[in-house]
Design a protein around this motif. Structure first.
Motif, PDB file in Angstrom:
ATOM      1  N   SER A 148      56.392  26.174  57.768  1.00 11.85           N
ATOM      2  CA  SER A 148      57.192  24.989  57.458  1.00 11.85           C
ATOM      3  C   SER A 148      58.038  25.216  56.211  1.00 11.85           C
ATOM      4  N   VAL A 149      57.800  26.331  55.534  1.00 11.88           N
ATOM      5  CA  VAL A 149      58.561  26.707  54.339  1.00 11.88           C
ATOM      6  C   VAL A 149      59.870  27.344  54.776  1.00 11.88           C
ATOM      7  N   ARG A 150      60.934  27.021  54.061  1.00 16.06           N
ATOM      8  CA  ARG A 150      62.217  27.636  54.373  1.00 16.06           C
ATOM      9  C   ARG A 150      62.083  29.153  54.233  1.00 16.06           C
ATOM     10  N   HIS A 151      62.537  29.873  55.216  1.00 17.87           N
ATOM     11  CA  HIS A 151      62.461  31.337  55.284  1.00 17.87           C
ATOM     12  C   HIS A 151      61.029  31.839  55.395  1.00 17.87           C
ATOM     13  N   GLY A 152      60.107  30.979  55.824  1.00 19.06           N
ATOM     14  CA  GLY A 152      58.711  31.385  55.967  1.00 19.06           C
ATOM     15  C   GLY A 152      58.528  32.497  56.980  1.00 19.06           C
ATOM     16  N   VAL A 153      59.198  32.388  58.119  1.00 20.63           N
ATOM     17  CA  VAL A 153      59.063  33.417  59.156  1.00 20.63           C
ATOM     18  C   VAL A 153      59.586  34.750  58.629  1.00 20.63           C
ATOM     19  N   GLU A 154      60.722  34.717  57.946  1.00 20.90           N
ATOM     20  CA  GLU A 154      61.294  35.947  57.408  1.00 20.90           C
ATOM     21  C   GLU A 154      60.376  36.568  56.351  1.00 20.90           C
ATOM     22  N   THR A 155      59.808  35.737  55.504  1.00 22.78           N
ATOM     23  CA  THR A 155      58.905  36.226  54.459  1.00 22.78           C
ATOM     24  C   THR A 155      57.673  36.871  55.064  1.00 22.78           C
ATOM     25  N   VAL A 156      57.094  36.207  56.061  1.00 19.24           N
ATOM     26  CA  VAL A 156      55.899  36.737  56.726  1.00 19.24           C
ATOM     27  C   VAL A 156      56.241  38.018  57.482  1.00 19.24           C
ATOM     28  N   ALA A 157      57.360  38.014  58.181  1.00 20.93           N
ATOM     29  CA  ALA A 157      57.768  39.211  58.926  1.00 20.93           C
ATOM     30  C   ALA A 157      57.911  40.404  57.984  1.00 20.93           C
ATOM     31  N   GLY A 158      58.517  40.175  56.825  1.00 18.60           N
ATOM     32  CA  GLY A 158      58.663  41.257  55.853  1.00 18.60           C
ATOM     33  C   GLY A 158      57.327  41.768  55.358  1.00 18.60           C
ATOM     34  N   ALA A 159      56.402  40.851  55.084  1.00 16.42           N
ATOM     35  CA  ALA A 159      55.078  41.253  54.595  1.00 16.42           C
ATOM     36  C   ALA A 159      54.301  42.025  55.654  1.00 16.42           C
ATOM     37  N   LEU A 160      54.483  41.651  56.919  1.00 19.24           N
ATOM     38  CA  LEU A 160      53.760  42.312  58.014  1.00 19.24           C
ATOM     39  C   LEU A 160      54.463  43.576  58.504  1.00 19.24           C
ATOM     40  N   GLY A 161      55.697  43.773  58.075  1.00 20.14           N
ATOM     41  CA  GLY A 161      56.446  44.943  58.541  1.00 20.14           C
ATOM     42  C   GLY A 161      56.849  44.841  59.993  1.00 20.14           C
ATOM     43  N   VAL A 162      57.120  43.608  60.442  1.00 20.97           N
ATOM     44  CA  VAL A 162      57.548  43.374  61.822  1.00 20.97           C
ATOM     45  C   VAL A 162      58.830  42.541  61.789  1.00 20.97           C
ATOM     46  N   SER A 163      59.408  42.336  62.947  1.00 21.42           N
ATOM     47  CA  SER A 163      60.620  41.529  63.039  1.00 21.42           C
ATOM     48  C   SER A 163      60.269  40.044  63.116  1.00 21.42           C
ATOM     49  N   ARG A 164      61.248  39.204  62.844  1.00 22.57           N
ATOM     50  CA  ARG A 164      61.063  37.758  63.028  1.00 22.57           C
ATOM     51  C   ARG A 164      60.677  37.473  64.474  1.00 22.57           C
ATOM     52  N   PHE A 165      61.303  38.185  65.406  1.00 21.57           N
ATOM     53  CA  PHE A 165      61.018  38.005  66.830  1.00 21.57           C
ATOM     54  C   PHE A 165      59.534  38.235  67.115  1.00 21.57           C
ATOM     55  N   THR A 166      58.950  39.258  66.493  1.00 19.46           N
ATOM     56  CA  THR A 166      57.523  39.549  66.684  1.00 19.46           C
ATOM     57  C   THR A 166      56.660  38.412  66.151  1.00 19.46           C
ATOM     58  N   VAL A 167      57.010  37.871  64.981  1.00 17.78           N
ATOM     59  CA  VAL A 167      56.256  36.745  64.429  1.00 17.78           C
ATOM     60  C   VAL A 167      56.330  35.562  65.383  1.00 17.78           C
ATOM     61  N   TYR A 168      57.523  35.267  65.894  1.00 20.76           N
ATOM     62  CA  TYR A 168      57.657  34.171  66.862  1.00 20.76           C
ATOM     63  C   TYR A 168      56.828  34.440  68.109  1.00 20.76           C
TER      64      TYR A 168
END
Length: 106
Positions: free
Chosen positions: A74-94
């Motif tokens: 729910s945080v702005r850019h949360g998906v992008e931040t998590v994707a970066g930390a996990l070393g995956v794409s935003r698409f993978t997080v989704y």
């Protein structure tokens, strides 16, 4: 989670002032939610004992489940931040999120 303790006189409108027997004794400045996400990611990394990007797919999916439960997306850019930390794409997080939601609805 990264709160800051202040003198009561330094408290801003959004800070929490704690009183003891009618006297203000300290103030607590809570972090912004986006700062909290960084703290949560750091705690998860410590728990796993390695960078989150080095986890296997199953462990990364579990991290996404934990983060979703804590409101990280729910945080702005949360998906992008998590994707970066996990070393995956935003698409993978989704995909991880959609997989989790599909299993809940099944």
């Amino acid at each position: 989670m990264g709160a800051e303790v202040l003198e009561p006189a330094e408290a801003a409108a959004d800070d929490v002032v704690l009183s003891w027997e009618g006297q203000d004794v300290l103030a607590v400045r809570l972090p912004q939610l986006s700062d909290s996400l960084e703290h949560i990611l750091a705690a998860l990394q410590r728990r796993h004992g390695m960078p989150l990007a080095d986890l296997d797919r199953k462990a990364k999916q579990e991290v996404v489940r934990v983060l979703e439960a804590r409101g990280a997306f729910s945080v702005r850019h949360g998906v992008e931040t998590v994707a970066g930390a996990l070393g995956v794409s935003r698409f993978t997080v989704y995909n991880y999120l959609n997989r989790e939601n599909a299993s809940k609805n099944a």
